[in-house]
Motif scaffolding. Structure first.
Motif, PDB file in Angstrom:
ATOM      1  N   PRO A 182       0.075  -7.376   5.655  1.00  0.00           N
ATOM      2  CA  PRO A 182       0.549  -8.001   4.410  1.00  0.00           C
ATOM      3  C   PRO A 182       0.754  -9.507   4.566  1.00  0.00           C
ATOM      4  CG  PRO A 182       2.405  -7.020   5.571  1.00  0.00           C
ATOM      5  CD  PRO A 182       1.175  -6.789   6.441  1.00  0.00           C
ATOM      6  N   LEU A 193      -6.784  -7.172  -0.507  1.00  0.00           N
ATOM      7  CA  LEU A 193      -6.380  -6.212  -1.538  1.00  0.00           C
ATOM      8  C   LEU A 193      -5.196  -6.801  -2.298  1.00  0.00           C
ATOM      9  CD1 LEU A 193      -8.085  -4.540   0.457  1.00  0.00           C
ATOM     10  CD2 LEU A 193      -6.434  -2.691   0.192  1.00  0.00           C
ATOM     11  N   THR A 194      -5.317  -6.878  -3.614  1.00  0.00           N
ATOM     12  CA  THR A 194      -4.303  -7.590  -4.401  1.00  0.00           C
ATOM     13  C   THR A 194      -3.947  -6.846  -5.691  1.00  0.00           C
ATOM     14  OG1 THR A 194      -6.063  -8.884  -5.432  1.00  0.00           O
ATOM     15  CG2 THR A 194      -4.994  -9.867  -3.518  1.00  0.00           C
ATOM     16  N   THR A 201       4.124  -5.721   0.016  1.00  0.00           N
ATOM     17  CA  THR A 201       4.311  -7.173  -0.083  1.00  0.00           C
ATOM     18  C   THR A 201       4.879  -7.499  -1.464  1.00  0.00           C
ATOM     19  OG1 THR A 201       3.222  -9.290   0.358  1.00  0.00           O
ATOM     20  CG2 THR A 201       1.977  -7.706  -0.923  1.00  0.00           C
ATOM     21  N   GLN A 224      -3.692   2.356  -2.930  1.00  0.00           N
ATOM     22  CA  GLN A 224      -3.345   0.964  -3.248  1.00  0.00           C
ATOM     23  C   GLN A 224      -2.679   0.912  -4.627  1.00  0.00           C
ATOM     24  OE1 GLN A 224      -6.620  -1.718  -3.965  1.00  0.00           O
ATOM     25  NE2 GLN A 224      -5.309  -3.533  -4.046  1.00  0.00           N
ATOM     26  N   CYS A 229       1.070  -3.705  -3.624  1.00  0.00           N
ATOM     27  CA  CYS A 229       0.688  -5.124  -3.642  1.00  0.00           C
ATOM     28  C   CYS A 229       1.534  -5.944  -4.616  1.00  0.00           C
ATOM     29  CB  CYS A 229      -0.789  -5.258  -3.997  1.00  0.00           C
ATOM     30  SG  CYS A 229      -1.888  -4.463  -2.825  1.00  0.00           S
ATOM     31  N   ALA A 278      -0.220  -1.475  -7.286  1.00  0.00           N
ATOM     32  CA  ALA A 278       0.238  -2.838  -7.578  1.00  0.00           C
ATOM     33  C   ALA A 278       0.960  -2.822  -8.917  1.00  0.00           C
ATOM     34  CB  ALA A 278      -0.944  -3.798  -7.640  1.00  0.00           C
ATOM     35  N   LEU A 331      -0.181   1.458   0.140  1.00  0.00           N
ATOM     36  CA  LEU A 331      -0.002   0.008   0.012  1.00  0.00           C
ATOM     37  C   LEU A 331       0.602  -0.315  -1.352  1.00  0.00           C
ATOM     38  CD1 LEU A 331      -3.596  -0.963   1.211  1.00  0.00           C
ATOM     39  CD2 LEU A 331      -1.563  -0.473   2.617  1.00  0.00           C
ATOM     40  N   ILE A 374      -3.275  -7.392   2.559  1.00  0.00           N
ATOM     41  CA  ILE A 374      -2.770  -7.128   1.218  1.00  0.00           C
ATOM     42  C   ILE A 374      -1.876  -8.292   0.804  1.00  0.00           C
ATOM     43  CG2 ILE A 374      -2.847  -4.634   1.648  1.00  0.00           C
ATOM     44  CD1 ILE A 374       0.254  -4.668   1.125  1.00  0.00           C
ATOM     45  N   ALA A 375      -2.003  -8.666  -0.470  1.00  0.00           N
ATOM     46  CA  ALA A 375      -1.227  -9.764  -1.038  1.00  0.00           C
ATOM     47  C   ALA A 375      -1.000  -9.441  -2.513  1.00  0.00           C
ATOM     48  CB  ALA A 375      -1.986 -11.081  -0.893  1.00  0.00           C
ATOM     49  N   HIS A 376      -0.196 -10.233  -3.192  1.00  0.00           N
ATOM     50  CA  HIS A 376      -0.020  -9.979  -4.626  1.00  0.00           C
ATOM     51  C   HIS A 376      -1.115 -10.660  -5.457  1.00  0.00           C
ATOM     52  CE1 HIS A 376       1.719  -9.015  -8.404  1.00  0.00           C
ATOM     53  NE2 HIS A 376       1.922 -10.270  -8.725  1.00  0.00           N
TER      54      HIS A 376
END
Ligand SMILES: [Fe+2]
Length: 268
Positions: free
Chosen positions: A110, A188-189, A67, A6, A38, A8, A36, A152-154
């Motif tokens: 997402p 999950l962000t 995403t 993950q 994010c 981000a 992923l 999953i998102a921001h």
């Protein structure tokens, strides 16, 4: 066991070049089944930042689910921001993402919580479209009725107490409660540039909230980091991998029994 990376807030343009030069070997050693990302892939939504991100993402093996974040809209192009805020993202990055990822342990979907413009002064804030969320849940339930289900998102749907940034995501609390009702197991962000793992939220929904840190130089008093998530039939394990003194090291580890998570929920 499913091995998940993950990421981000890499923020290409202001990425931590030393950490990014080292991260690929570490990620490969963790043998990810899926990676992923994010959101906040770029710093200013510029074409050259997106191309650098694309070239790097292409070097990662295996499927990716990606995403966008609020920084992935053009910072300096007001017309693009107004009329085609995710045009560059959609053209350059989106083709690298699976629509969702499914295997025998997990289904990952997402959802975009970022907006080009909003009827409020702070356009960086997150918004959850509950209708779109529920449509995606239907796909997950049809695709993988029994496995762990993650979005999953921001933006965090509810900002954790440990977050150095405290804001409100429009529709976030309602969405989290609804996802818990719908037997979704986690969100999950990124966005807050600090990792976190929570298995309860203030409104007592039964859903995990897992945040990844940043791999950019835009730190909020935390080391650069990403998460490694391992899921088998019984357990979800999240490990923070942080960058310090020129190397990646294992940080906090969080484990959750899947049966315990699901048993606390009243399913409708
Ligand atoms: Fe960010």
């Amino acid at each position: 066991m499913t091995s998940i990376i993950q990421f981000a807030d890499i923020h290409f343009g202001v990425e931590d070049k030393a950490a990014m030069a080292a991260v690929k070997d570490v990620v490969e050693s963790l043998k990810p089944d899926v990676t992923l990302i994010c959101g906040d892939i770029t710093q200013n939504g510029k074409k050259d930042e997106f191309y650098a991100a694309r070239d790097w993402i292409r070097t990662l093996s295996g499927p990716k689910v990606i995403t966008p974040g609020n920084h992935d809209t053009p910072m300096f192009g007001i017309f693009q921001r107004l009329f085609d805020p995710f045009g560059r993202y959609n053209r350059i990055i989106a083709p690298l993402s699976e629509p969702h990822y499914t295997d025998k342990n997990v289904c990952i979907m997402p959802i975009n919580t970022s907006r080009g413009v909003q009827a409020k002064t702070d356009w960086s804030l997150g918004v959850v479209d509950i209708e779109a969320l529920e449509d995606k849940v239907k796909i997950m339930q049809a695709t993988a009725p029994l496995t762990v289900k993650l979005f999953i998102a921001h933006h965090p749907f509810i900002y954790p107490p440990s977050s150095p940034l405290q804001k409100t995501t429009e529709g976030g609390a309602q969405a989290l409660a609804r996802l818990s009702e719908l037997n979704i197991d986690g969100v999950l962000t990124g966005h807050v540039h600090a990792p976190f793992m929570l298995d309860r939220q203030p409104d007592e929904t039964e859903i995990l909230s897992i945040g990844a840190g940043t791999l950019s130089v835009r730190r909020r008093d935390r080391a650069a980091s990403f998460n490694h998530i391992e899921i088998d039939a019984e357990t979800i394990k999240v490990t923070e991998i942080f960058w310090d003194n020129g190397q990646f090291s294992t940080g906090e580890i969080f484990t959750k029994k899947i049966a315990e998570l699901k048993s606390r929920r009243s399913i409708i």
